[in-house]
Design an enzyme around this catalytic site. Structure first.
Site, PDB file in Angstrom:
ATOM      1  N   THR A 283      37.028  34.756  36.770  1.00  0.00           N
ATOM      2  CA  THR A 283      36.283  33.911  35.827  1.00  0.00           C
ATOM      3  C   THR A 283      34.833  33.731  36.289  1.00  0.00           C
ATOM      4  OG1 THR A 283      38.314  32.709  35.314  1.00  0.00           O
ATOM      5  CG2 THR A 283      36.243  31.623  34.735  1.00  0.00           C
TER       6      THR A 283
ATOM      7  N   GLY B 218      31.202  21.998  39.044  1.00  0.00           N
ATOM      8  CA  GLY B 218      30.832  23.192  38.274  1.00  0.00           C
ATOM      9  C   GLY B 218      29.344  23.295  38.025  1.00  0.00           C
TER      10      GLY B 218
ATOM     11  N   GLY C  74      40.308  29.245  31.900  1.00  0.00           N
ATOM     12  CA  GLY C  74      39.716  29.567  33.213  1.00  0.00           C
ATOM     13  C   GLY C  74      39.301  28.351  34.016  1.00  0.00           C
TER      14      GLY C  74
ATOM     15  N   ASP D  50      42.147  19.289  44.501  1.00  0.00           N
ATOM     16  CA  ASP D  50      40.841  19.889  44.199  1.00  0.00           C
ATOM     17  C   ASP D  50      39.760  18.796  44.112  1.00  0.00           C
ATOM     18  OD1 ASP D  50      39.180  22.240  43.022  1.00  0.00           O
ATOM     19  OD2 ASP D  50      38.976  20.650  41.538  1.00  0.00           O
TER      20      ASP D  50
ATOM     21  N   LYS E 178      36.358  18.147  46.611  1.00  0.00           N
ATOM     22  CA  LYS E 178      34.981  17.906  46.144  1.00  0.00           C
ATOM     23  C   LYS E 178      34.461  16.550  46.633  1.00  0.00           C
ATOM     24  CE  LYS E 178      35.933  20.676  42.020  1.00  0.00           C
ATOM     25  NZ  LYS E 178      36.545  20.615  40.684  1.00  0.00           N
TER      26      LYS E 178
ATOM     27  N   GLY F 121      34.806  26.373  34.335  1.00  0.00           N
ATOM     28  CA  GLY F 121      34.678  27.452  33.358  1.00  0.00           C
ATOM     29  C   GLY F 121      33.579  28.430  33.760  1.00  0.00           C
TER      30      GLY F 121
HETATM   31  P1  NDP Z   1      39.846  33.972  39.675  1.00  0.00           P
HETATM   32  O1  NDP Z   1      41.264  33.896  40.105  1.00  0.00           O
HETATM   33  O2  NDP Z   1      39.545  34.109  38.233  1.00  0.00           O
HETATM   34  O3  NDP Z   1      39.136  35.210  40.439  1.00  0.00           O
HETATM   35  C1  NDP Z   1      39.378  35.496  41.788  1.00  0.00           C
HETATM   36  C2  NDP Z   1      38.793  36.875  42.068  1.00  0.00           C
HETATM   37  O4  NDP Z   1      38.997  37.169  43.449  1.00  0.00           O
HETATM   38  C3  NDP Z   1      39.452  38.010  41.272  1.00  0.00           C
HETATM   39  O5  NDP Z   1      38.470  38.928  40.858  1.00  0.00           O
HETATM   40  C4  NDP Z   1      40.375  38.668  42.287  1.00  0.00           C
HETATM   41  O6  NDP Z   1      40.508  40.065  42.102  1.00  0.00           O
HETATM   42  C5  NDP Z   1      39.624  38.434  43.582  1.00  0.00           C
HETATM   43  N1  NDP Z   1      40.533  38.372  44.722  1.00  0.00           N
HETATM   44  C6  NDP Z   1      41.556  37.527  44.922  1.00  0.00           C
HETATM   45  N2  NDP Z   1      42.148  37.801  46.109  1.00  0.00           N
HETATM   46  C7  NDP Z   1      41.471  38.831  46.641  1.00  0.00           C
HETATM   47  C8  NDP Z   1      41.610  39.579  47.831  1.00  0.00           C
HETATM   48  N3  NDP Z   1      42.571  39.309  48.722  1.00  0.00           N
HETATM   49  N4  NDP Z   1      40.745  40.597  48.063  1.00  0.00           N
HETATM   50  C9  NDP Z   1      39.769  40.888  47.164  1.00  0.00           C
HETATM   51  N5  NDP Z   1      39.587  40.210  46.010  1.00  0.00           N
HETATM   52  C10 NDP Z   1      40.439  39.202  45.760  1.00  0.00           C
HETATM   53  O7  NDP Z   1      39.116  32.708  40.320  1.00  0.00           O
HETATM   54  P2  NDP Z   1      37.846  31.935  39.761  1.00  0.00           P
HETATM   55  O8  NDP Z   1      36.798  32.909  39.403  1.00  0.00           O
HETATM   56  O9  NDP Z   1      38.282  30.930  38.771  1.00  0.00           O
HETATM   57  O10 NDP Z   1      37.412  31.100  41.057  1.00  0.00           O
HETATM   58  C11 NDP Z   1      36.693  31.699  42.114  1.00  0.00           C
HETATM   59  C12 NDP Z   1      36.238  30.596  43.066  1.00  0.00           C
HETATM   60  O11 NDP Z   1      35.395  29.695  42.349  1.00  0.00           O
HETATM   61  C13 NDP Z   1      37.354  29.730  43.631  1.00  0.00           C
HETATM   62  O12 NDP Z   1      37.013  29.319  44.931  1.00  0.00           O
HETATM   63  C14 NDP Z   1      37.387  28.526  42.702  1.00  0.00           C
HETATM   64  O13 NDP Z   1      37.914  27.380  43.316  1.00  0.00           O
HETATM   65  C15 NDP Z   1      35.907  28.373  42.445  1.00  0.00           C
HETATM   66  N6  NDP Z   1      35.554  27.661  41.235  1.00  0.00           N
HETATM   67  C16 NDP Z   1      36.115  28.007  40.043  1.00  0.00           C
HETATM   68  C17 NDP Z   1      35.750  27.361  38.888  1.00  0.00           C
HETATM   69  C18 NDP Z   1      36.337  27.695  37.554  1.00  0.00           C
HETATM   70  O14 NDP Z   1      36.054  26.979  36.582  1.00  0.00           O
HETATM   71  N7  NDP Z   1      37.132  28.762  37.448  1.00  0.00           N
HETATM   72  C19 NDP Z   1      34.741  26.286  38.915  1.00  0.00           C
HETATM   73  C20 NDP Z   1      34.201  26.010  40.233  1.00  0.00           C
HETATM   74  C21 NDP Z   1      34.608  26.685  41.329  1.00  0.00           C
HETATM   75  P3  NDP Z   1      41.206  40.706  40.780  1.00  0.00           P
HETATM   76  O15 NDP Z   1      40.364  40.251  39.621  1.00  0.00           O
HETATM   77  O16 NDP Z   1      41.124  42.169  41.000  1.00  0.00           O
HETATM   78  O17 NDP Z   1      42.587  40.152  40.737  1.00  0.00           O
HETATM   79  N1  HSE Z   2      39.872  23.822  38.793  1.00  0.00           N
HETATM   80  C1  HSE Z   2      38.619  23.167  38.871  1.00  0.00           C
HETATM   81  C2  HSE Z   2      38.555  22.084  37.821  1.00  0.00           C
HETATM   82  C3  HSE Z   2      37.512  24.159  38.636  1.00  0.00           C
HETATM   83  O1  HSE Z   2      39.401  22.071  36.910  1.00  0.00           O
HETATM   84  O2  HSE Z   2      37.709  21.209  37.904  1.00  0.00           O
HETATM   85  C4  HSE Z   2      36.143  23.575  38.855  1.00  0.00           C
HETATM   86  O3  HSE Z   2      35.931  23.261  40.202  1.00  0.00           O
END
Ligand code: NDP
Ligand code: HSE
Length: 429
Positions: free
Chosen positions: A14, A136, A189, A203, A207, A304
């Site tokens: 995401t 975020g 997401g 979570d 934060k 998101g």
């Molecule tokens: P996703 O699960 O959507 O994406 C994780 C990514 O990491 C994927 O591309 C996955 O690969 C890759 N990945 C996972 N494990 C491995 C590994 N062992 N080796 C290589 N690549 C790996 O997560 P998000 O994008 O939602 O979140 C990413 C970070 O951002 C997290 O720390 C989350 O807490 C943080 N975050 C997320 C928010 C949100 O709204 N989603 C908001 C704020 C922070 P593949 O795609 O090939 O499976």
């Molecule tokens: N899972 C987290 C939330 C993503 O819902 O707030 C943003 O940090």
């Protein structure tokens, strides 16, 4: 215009895909603001063949994300894999050790290992930035680290988890089921890879501990956050709270004072006229109080693709401009140790919901437990019997010591009249 800032991205989910999309879409504007282009040069994820809705074939693909730390072409690594340890932490350590800057959205990793990583970044004189890790797209880290840097801050409080706020808002506004709304948050997401981190309050606690360290200049102390999530909030709680003039929100509160460091994430009843009651959907909000600036309120989308990518790229723009300082606003070794304050010493009003057997003497038993523990009851509501013969009793207490409420519930636990676990929510003052 200067040379490009060359970026390697680990994690293309995401947030990672969002960062690539944002840099593509706003490339010219970003270059003008940063003084030089920001260019993605290498990426890593698990599955190279996955369609991510955007061309990743133009970047150097690296199978093991940790190898990005030594990528010859990259100046900065962006870690968007997630998880407090594992490949994310290995990549973070290796990146800073190799003298590259690091940007991450990973609140779990920063909550657990932020001090170590900040010390490593300072020793190597490279940036470590994590704006996206809290709230975020809301620039609350920048706001506290920079905008409010001249102030003594003694309290931060807010809604820090978009998934929980989305669930509570939809349950209230649309009468939908908890599980159904959680599934929608996952599709959008917002939710963590393990959504129990969201709904059990972990979570938000990650934060809160990051914000507390930044706001108070204390060493990050995730281990001392008292945590309770929204898993046990039921539709009846939302309806009873509304009838009493409140909305239920998962609120994190951190305070630093003469009693020590207090950090708690719990579901709260928030008065309808309080700003946090109007934070709906995936929005987050953080309130802080500075001794010169007064009250501050930061609000916006807390989860998101777009909002999170916005915060990650803002960090990259700062790095491209050469604008960064110690990650916690002061050198890591200047952060103070803070003893945790015991929650029981606090005072407040409480909402209690008990499921009880519908039989003679139950209310007297509850009232006696409250009286013996020294809890003063402001109101008590009993709703009609369910088909299984149980009834809900909702109690609102007058302000008093939290330890008295805990004592009353202890007295009632084990009573054959009380069915299941009572629900205790604090009422925001
Ligand atoms: P996703 O699960 O959507 O994406 C994780 C990514 O990491 C994927 O591309 C996955 O690969 C890759 N990945 C996972 N494990 C491995 C590994 N062992 N080796 C290589 N690549 C790996 O997560 P998000 O994008 O939602 O979140 C990413 C970070 O951002 C997290 O720390 C989350 O807490 C943080 N975050 C997320 C928010 C949100 O709204 N989603 C908001 C704020 C922070 P593949 O795609 O090939 O499976
Ligand atoms: N899972 C987290 C939330 C993503 O819902 O707030 C943003 O940090």
């Amino acid at each position: 215009m200067g040379d490009s800032l060359r970026v390697a991205i680990a994690g293309l989910g995401t947030v990672g895909a969002g960062v690539v999309r944002l840099i593509d879409t706003n490339a010219g504007l970003i270059a003008r603001r940063a003084g030089r282009p920001i260019e993605v040069v290498a990426v890593s994820a698990r599955d190279r063949s996955k369609d991510r809705g955007i061309d990743m074939g133009r970047f150097d693909w690296v199978d093991d994300p940790v190898d990005l730390a030594r990528h010859g072409n990259a100046d900065v690594v962006v870690e968007l894999v997630g998880g407090s340890d594992g490949p994310a932490l290995a990549l973070a350590r290796a990146t800073l050790a190799s003298g590259k800057g690091l940007v991450t959205a990973n609140k779990a990793m920063i909550a657990h290992h932020g001090l170590e990583l900040a010390s490593a970044a300072e020793a190597a004189a490279v940036p470590l930035k994590f704006e996206a890790a809290v709230a975020g797209g809301v620039p609350v880290i920048k706001g506290l680290r920079e905008g409010a840097a001249a102030n003594e801050l003694t309290r931060v409080a807010g809604i820090l988890n978009g998934t929980c706020n989305f669930i509570l808002s939809k349950m209230e506004a649309e009468g939908r089921d908890f599980a159904d709304v959680l599934a929608e948050a996952q599709r959008l997401g917002f939710a963590e890879a393990d959504p129990s981190f969201d709904i059990d309050g972990v979570d938000a606690a990650h934060k809160l501990s990051i914000l507390a360290a930044l706001a108070f200049g204390t060493r990050p102390a995730f281990g001392s956050v008292a945590i309770s999530g929204i898993r046990h909030v039921i539709a009846a709680d939302i309806a009873e709270a509304a009838a009493l003039g409140y909305r239920i929100r998962l609120v994190g509160i951190a305070e630093a004072g003469s009693n020590g460091l207090f950090q708690r994430v719990h579901p709260h009843l928030v008065p309808m006229d309080h700003p946090l009651a109007h934070v709906t959907g995936s929005l987050n909000a953080v309130m802080a109080e500075g001794n010169f600036v007064g009250p501050l309120l930061f609000q916006g989308r807390g989860a998101g693709e777009g909002p999170t990518a916005s915060a990650v790229v803002a960090d990259l723009i700062d790095i491209a401009r050469g604008e960064y300082g110690p990650p916690y606003a002061m050198p890591a070794d200047a952060l103070a140790d803070a003893e945790p304050e015991a929650a029981g010493e606090r005072r407040g009003r409480a909402y209690l919901r008990l499921t009880v057997a519908d039989k003679v003497g139950v209310l007297a038993e509850i009232a006696a437990a409250m009286r013996d523990a020294g809890v003063s009851i402001e109101s008590l509501i009993q709703r009609g019997a369910a088909s299984d013969g149980s009834v809900l009793v909702v109690i609102v207490t007058h302000e008093g010591p939290e330890r008295a409420v805990a004592h009353a519930l202890d007295k009632l636990s084990g009573s054959p009249s009380i069915i299941g676990q009572p629900m205790w929510m604090h009422i925001l003052g």
